[in-house]
Design a protein around this motif. Structure first.
Motif, PDB file in Angstrom:
ATOM      1  N   VAL A  35      25.563 -16.279  70.791  1.00 39.57           N
ATOM      2  CA  VAL A  35      26.635 -15.780  69.919  1.00 39.57           C
ATOM      3  C   VAL A  35      26.539 -14.263  69.790  1.00 39.57           C
ATOM      4  N   GLN A  36      25.310 -13.770  69.655  1.00 42.07           N
ATOM      5  CA  GLN A  36      25.153 -12.329  69.459  1.00 42.07           C
ATOM      6  C   GLN A  36      25.443 -11.523  70.717  1.00 42.07           C
ATOM      7  N   SER A  37      25.413 -12.204  71.873  1.00 41.46           N
ATOM      8  CA  SER A  37      25.661 -11.459  73.101  1.00 41.46           C
ATOM      9  C   SER A  37      27.159 -11.356  73.399  1.00 41.46           C
ATOM     10  N   VAL A  38      27.981 -12.074  72.615  1.00 39.22           N
ATOM     11  CA  VAL A  38      29.423 -12.001  72.838  1.00 39.22           C
ATOM     12  C   VAL A  38      29.973 -10.731  72.198  1.00 39.22           C
ATOM     13  N   ASP A  39      30.966 -10.154  72.830  1.00 47.18           N
ATOM     14  CA  ASP A  39      31.586  -8.921  72.342  1.00 47.18           C
ATOM     15  C   ASP A  39      32.046  -9.065  70.881  1.00 47.18           C
ATOM     16  N   PRO A  40      31.688  -8.084  70.004  1.00 48.76           N
ATOM     17  CA  PRO A  40      32.046  -8.189  68.575  1.00 48.76           C
ATOM     18  C   PRO A  40      33.545  -8.363  68.346  1.00 48.76           C
ATOM     19  N   LEU A 153      30.749  -4.517  63.168  1.00 50.10           N
ATOM     20  CA  LEU A 153      32.049  -5.042  62.737  1.00 50.10           C
ATOM     21  C   LEU A 153      33.076  -3.911  62.751  1.00 50.10           C
ATOM     22  N   GLY A 154      32.640  -2.711  62.381  1.00 53.89           N
ATOM     23  CA  GLY A 154      33.525  -1.552  62.456  1.00 53.89           C
ATOM     24  C   GLY A 154      33.987  -1.332  63.879  1.00 53.89           C
ATOM     25  N   ARG A 155      33.057  -1.471  64.802  1.00 60.43           N
ATOM     26  CA  ARG A 155      33.392  -1.301  66.213  1.00 60.43           C
ATOM     27  C   ARG A 155      34.373  -2.388  66.671  1.00 60.43           C
ATOM     28  N   ALA A 156      34.115  -3.604  66.168  1.00 58.91           N
ATOM     29  CA  ALA A 156      35.007  -4.719  66.523  1.00 58.91           C
ATOM     30  C   ALA A 156      36.428  -4.436  66.046  1.00 58.91           C
ATOM     31  N   MET A 157      36.536  -3.914  64.823  1.00 57.61           N
ATOM     32  CA  MET A 157      37.865  -3.638  64.284  1.00 57.61           C
ATOM     33  C   MET A 157      38.534  -2.531  65.074  1.00 57.61           C
ATOM     34  N   ASN A 158      37.725  -1.568  65.513  1.00 58.21           N
ATOM     35  CA  ASN A 158      38.257  -0.496  66.342  1.00 58.21           C
ATOM     36  C   ASN A 158      38.797  -1.059  67.647  1.00 58.21           C
ATOM     37  N   ARG A 159      38.061  -1.989  68.218  1.00 56.83           N
ATOM     38  CA  ARG A 159      38.466  -2.598  69.477  1.00 56.83           C
ATOM     39  C   ARG A 159      39.770  -3.368  69.319  1.00 56.83           C
ATOM     40  N   LEU A 160      39.923  -3.998  68.148  1.00 57.57           N
ATOM     41  CA  LEU A 160      41.152  -4.767  67.909  1.00 57.57           C
ATOM     42  C   LEU A 160      42.284  -3.861  67.436  1.00 57.57           C
ATOM     43  N   ARG A 161      42.116  -2.555  67.620  1.00 58.46           N
ATOM     44  CA  ARG A 161      43.179  -1.582  67.334  1.00 58.46           C
ATOM     45  C   ARG A 161      43.574  -1.517  65.870  1.00 58.46           C
ATOM     46  N   LEU A 162      42.623  -1.751  64.960  1.00 62.90           N
ATOM     47  CA  LEU A 162      42.933  -1.507  63.561  1.00 62.90           C
ATOM     48  C   LEU A 162      43.009   0.001  63.362  1.00 62.90           C
ATOM     49  N   PRO A 163      43.759   0.469  62.346  1.00 67.76           N
ATOM     50  CA  PRO A 163      43.926   1.919  62.187  1.00 67.76           C
ATOM     51  C   PRO A 163      42.583   2.625  62.104  1.00 67.76           C
ATOM     52  N   ASN A 164      42.511   3.755  62.792  1.00 69.43           N
ATOM     53  CA  ASN A 164      41.273   4.515  62.866  1.00 69.43           C
ATOM     54  C   ASN A 164      40.746   4.888  61.484  1.00 69.43           C
ATOM     55  N   LYS A 165      41.654   5.294  60.597  1.00 63.14           N
ATOM     56  CA  LYS A 165      41.222   5.710  59.267  1.00 63.14           C
ATOM     57  C   LYS A 165      40.572   4.547  58.525  1.00 63.14           C
ATOM     58  N   PHE A 166      41.105   3.352  58.723  1.00 67.69           N
ATOM     59  CA  PHE A 166      40.536   2.191  58.050  1.00 67.69           C
ATOM     60  C   PHE A 166      39.123   1.905  58.558  1.00 67.69           C
ATOM     61  N   VAL A 167      38.949   1.989  59.879  1.00 65.83           N
ATOM     62  CA  VAL A 167      37.629   1.744  60.470  1.00 65.83           C
ATOM     63  C   VAL A 167      36.623   2.775  59.959  1.00 65.83           C
ATOM     64  N   LEU A 168      37.054   4.037  59.907  1.00 67.08           N
ATOM     65  CA  LEU A 168      36.161   5.085  59.404  1.00 67.08           C
ATOM     66  C   LEU A 168      35.789   4.817  57.948  1.00 67.08           C
ATOM     67  N   LEU A 169      36.784   4.452  57.162  1.00 69.91           N
ATOM     68  CA  LEU A 169      36.538   4.165  55.753  1.00 69.91           C
ATOM     69  C   LEU A 169      35.526   3.033  55.631  1.00 69.91           C
ATOM     70  N   PHE A 170      35.670   2.014  56.478  1.00 71.48           N
ATOM     71  CA  PHE A 170      34.754   0.881  56.483  1.00 71.48           C
ATOM     72  C   PHE A 170      33.330   1.341  56.798  1.00 71.48           C
ATOM     73  N   LEU A 171      33.191   2.136  57.852  1.00 68.58           N
ATOM     74  CA  LEU A 171      31.854   2.565  58.275  1.00 68.58           C
ATOM     75  C   LEU A 171      31.188   3.458  57.226  1.00 68.58           C
ATOM     76  N   PHE A 172      31.961   4.392  56.671  1.00 69.47           N
ATOM     77  CA  PHE A 172      31.396   5.277  55.658  1.00 69.47           C
ATOM     78  C   PHE A 172      30.992   4.487  54.410  1.00 69.47           C
TER      79      PHE A 172
END
Lengths: 272, 203
Positions: A35-40, A153-172
């Motif tokens: 499971v962990q080896s699958v792309d986030p 998970l932040g990276r996963a959301m980035n990959r799924l094209r969620l808004p960049n600002k949202f991903v940054l907010l999540f990571l911070f």
């Protein structure tokens, strides 16, 4: 190292494993399972689709099957049984209150009665289905999402094209929860050393209010320093590391394909 | 109790909640300057940590929701901040579901934004300390009560049989609202003295 000494057992424990995961101390764990080896990104997508299917199921048989699949997924992700049971219990504490009232408030064929109040078969069935759905979703989140480092998970959301600002907010936010959790604990220890104890009175609420107010003041000053440091490093709204994604492998394809099959199967069995 | 798990709500309610939350987050993110992201994130983290504090009430304990305070300090940015916090709570602790996330965000963020406007209306330019404290108390208490009422409303809209439980949810939140009002007065009282610029007041 819990976030607060006063927390109830379940939250306390959760706060613990949350803090550990946030600190990134899992990097030493090289026993990566399938499971962990699958792309986030694929995991996030599969989890969302699976939950969507489960919520729309309306037969007990299909839901039991889904529960079995979720339990298997938890096992495959090598999450501990204790964590799984604790999360199911944390959920059910609130749900039990709502569900316990369902048989009595749903009209239908009486099944049994408590103190003269008839309980309907329809209400009991509805309650059971809700309980199953809620637990299947909690288990699947545990298996597919909680098994990755939250930063992934932040990276996963980035990959799924969620808004960049949202991903940054999540990571911070993720990062600061860890930092501020420590600061909160330090301030609480200082209060304890001065004899402060949590009670049910205005003094307690005001004191903790001042504590959080102080935390806000300090952290806002910290954020000003962070912005200055980021500007100094040429931050332009993205992190380079965030956009570098590994290409999908056969594992990702196999996992996605199998998951689509499972979801279709469940939908065929359980959506009338 | 602001986390509704999956499986309870009906499809129309879930879709409406997701639509409202998407629109709210989209609007807030468009208004949000990239330079302000660390500030919003750090405030969101404070509220995340503070909402884990359990206050003893009789034999049990309650935790705060803090959406009133979040609204006062973040305004519209409360939408994405609450979205991040709820997503993290679902993933880290298993609180709340995934499909129901939109509804849960809506239930907490709409009162937060309303509390922001309420606080600005009551507190004015911050010159009158009494009005600032009243604004904080009202926003803190109403944030919780409005959330409880919205939870009750989405439950009832999903099925008449949830009405009894919905009433219970509102009643159970009254003590939380009182504690949160007192708590908010303390936090805003301190901030208006120490760092008035955070509240948009002149120092």
């Amino acid at each position: 190292m819990s976030l607060a000494g006063e927390q109830t057992g379940a939250v306390n424990e959760c706060g613990c494993d949350g803090a550990v995961a946030l600190a990134g101390s899992r990097s030493g764990d090289d026993r990566r399972n399938f499971v962990q080896s699958v792309d986030p990104g694929i995991r996030l997508l599969v989890c969302a689709v699976f939950c969507l299917v489960v919520v729309s199921l309306n037969s007990l048989a299909a839901l039991s099957l889904a529960l079995g699949i979720a339990a298997l997924a938890v096992a495959a992700a090598r999450q501990s049984l204790g964590t799984a049971l604790r999360r199911m219990a944390a959920l059910d504490g609130f749900m039990l209150m709502v569900l316990a009232m369902l048989p009595f408030s749903t009209p239908g064929e009486p099944l049994f009665s408590v103190a003269g109040l008839p309980a309907s078969r329809e209400g009991a069935l509805l309650g059971t289905m809700i309980l199953l759905k809620a637990n299947v979703v909690v288990l699947m989140i545990l298996a597919l999402l909680s098994s990755m480092e939250p930063a992934l998970l932040g990276r996963a959301m980035n990959r799924l094209r969620l808004p960049n600002k949202f991903v940054l907010l999540f990571l911070f936010t993720l990062r600061y929860i860890d930092v501020l959790g420590r600061e909160y604990r330090r301030l609480r220890v200082a209060m304890k050393a001065r004899g402060f104890r949590m009670r049910c009175d205005l003094h307690t609420w005001r004191s903790v209010g001042y504590l959080v107010g102080m935390l806000l003041v300090r952290s806002i000053e910290r954020s000003e320093r962070i912005v200055a440091a980021m500007r100094c490093r040429g931050f332009n709204g993205t992190f380079p590391a965030l956009t570098e994604n590994a290409p999908l492998s056969w594992r990702d394809g196999a996992f996605a394909g199998a998951s689509v099959g499972v979801c279709l199967g469940l939908a065929l069995v359980g959506i009338q | 109790m602001a986390h509704i798990p999956d499986g309870v709500l009906s499809a129309p309610v879930l879709i409406a909640g997701a639509a409202v939350s998407l629109a709210g987050c989209g609007y807030a993110l468009r208004r949000l300057d990239e330079e302000r992201i660390p500030e919003v994130a750090i405030l969101a983290a404070v509220f995340f940590v503070a909402s884990l504090v359990h206050f003893p009430v009789g034999p049990t304990s309650v935790h705060l929701i803090l959406n009133g305070l979040t609204g006062i300090l973040l305004g519209w940015a409360a939408f994405p901040a609450i979205a991040v916090a709820l997503l993290l709570q679902a993933v880290l602790f298993g609180f709340g579901g995934l499909v129901v996330l939109g509804v849960n965000i809506m239930n907490m963020a709409i009162p937060a934004v309303l509390c922001c406007y309420l606080f600005q209306a009551v507190a004015g330019n911050g010159a009158n300390r009494q009005r600032v404290l009243w604004g904080a108390g009202l926003a803190g208490g109403l944030g919780v009560l409005l959330t409880a009422i919205m939870v009750a409303a989405v439950l009832t809209l999903s099925g008449r049989e949830f009405f009894a439980a919905a009433k219970l949810v509102v009643v159970a939140h009254v003590p939380v609202a009182l504690i949160e009002a007192a708590f908010s007065v303390a936090v805003i009282g301190l901030l208006s003295r120490v760092k008035p610029s955070l509240l948009g007041f002149q120092a």
